[in-house]
Design a protein around this motif. Structure first.
Motif, short mmCIF file in Angstrom:
data_model
loop_
_atom_site.label_atom_id
_atom_site.label_comp_id
_atom_site.label_asym_id
_atom_site.label_seq_id
_atom_site.Cartn_x
_atom_site.Cartn_y
_atom_site.Cartn_z
N TRP A 129 0.76 -1.19 -0.02
CA TRP A 129 0.12 -0.09 0.08
C TRP A 129 0.77 1.24 0.07
O TRP A 129 1.82 1.29 0.84
CB TRP A 129 -1.09 -0.14 1.42
N PHE A 130 0.38 2.25 -0.87
CA PHE A 130 0.82 3.33 -0.88
C PHE A 130 -0.09 4.60 -0.38
O PHE A 130 -1.49 3.92 -0.49
CB PHE A 130 1.52 3.82 -2.18
N ARG A 165 3.72 10.68 -3.12
CA ARG A 165 2.95 9.58 -2.76
C ARG A 165 3.98 9.03 -1.85
O ARG A 165 5.31 8.88 -2.21
CB ARG A 165 2.79 8.59 -4.19
N GLU A 166 3.38 7.91 -0.78
CA GLU A 166 4.24 7.66 0.26
C GLU A 166 4.06 6.15 0.42
O GLU A 166 2.79 5.45 0.57
CB GLU A 166 3.82 8.39 1.46
N LEU A 167 5.02 5.20 0.33
CA LEU A 167 4.99 3.98 0.61
C LEU A 167 4.66 3.76 2.21
O LEU A 167 5.16 4.26 2.90
CB LEU A 167 6.34 3.03 0.37
N SER A 170 4.49 -3.56 2.82
CA SER A 170 4.13 -4.40 1.80
C SER A 170 4.00 -5.96 2.47
O SER A 170 4.80 -5.98 3.65
CB SER A 170 5.27 -4.57 0.87
N GLU A 197 6.74 1.05 6.90
CA GLU A 197 7.58 2.51 7.02
C GLU A 197 7.30 2.88 8.37
O GLU A 197 6.05 2.65 8.87
CB GLU A 197 6.85 3.36 6.07
N ARG A 206 12.11 -3.49 -1.87
CA ARG A 206 10.98 -2.42 -1.27
C ARG A 206 10.14 -2.19 -2.28
O ARG A 206 10.42 -2.17 -3.56
CB ARG A 206 11.89 -1.01 -0.95
N LEU A 207 8.93 -2.14 -1.85
CA LEU A 207 7.80 -2.06 -2.95
C LEU A 207 7.98 -0.96 -3.93
O LEU A 207 8.15 0.26 -3.21
CB LEU A 207 6.50 -2.12 -2.39
N ARG A 208 7.88 -1.12 -5.36
CA ARG A 208 8.03 -0.05 -6.04
C ARG A 208 6.54 0.42 -6.69
O ARG A 208 6.61 1.22 -7.38
CB ARG A 208 9.27 -0.10 -7.01
N GLY A 209 5.88 -0.59 -6.90
CA GLY A 209 4.58 -0.44 -7.77
C GLY A 209 4.85 -0.75 -9.17
O GLY A 209 4.80 0.26 -9.91
N TRP A 228 -0.83 -0.91 -10.36
CA TRP A 228 -1.32 0.00 -9.44
C TRP A 228 -2.95 -0.29 -9.73
O TRP A 228 -3.33 -0.45 -10.67
CB TRP A 228 -1.05 1.39 -9.62
#
Length: 120
Positions: free
Chosen positions: A35-36, A44-46, A49, A60, A104-107, A110
């Protein structure tokens, strides 16, 4: 893969809310999902995951201890459980899937986003 996020709405400070993200089009059972969020006027903020395989989660610092991510592999759905909501949590929340775990989740894919508004 198509992602459908839902569960957003208007809540009060201190409330809890659960967002859902259902994947379709192909199985994401082995893919990292997370989720972001994007608040008005901010980047946009992570948030965190979960890796389907093993169910490992990462968060985070901004939401650690208040938000948790879980998944239902049978439903191909990931959840974001949000507790003790604050006005600063007001944002559009997006789920995302990566094809592989990058660290790290990057997407890579979406969802359309679901709005959460926290009032005082």
């Amino acid at each position: 893969v198509q992602l459908q996020a839902s569960g957003g709405g208007l809540v009060q400070e201190g409330d809890s809310l659960r967002l859902s993200c259902t994947a379709s089009g192909r199985s994401v059972r082995n893919d990292p999902v997370g989720w972001f969020r994007q608040a008005p006027g901010k980047e946009r903020e992570l948030l965190g995951s979960i890796r389907w395989k093993g169910g490992f989660t990462n968060y985070e610092k901004s939401v650690m201890g208040r938000f948790t991510i879980s998944r239902d592999t049978a439903k191909n759905t990931v959840y974001l459980h949000m507790n003790s909501l604050k006005r600063d949590d007001t944002a559009v929340y997006y789920c995302a899937v990566d094809r592989v775990w990058y660290g790290r989740l990057r997407g890579d894919y979406w969802g359309q986003g679901t709005l959460v508004t926290v009032s005082s």
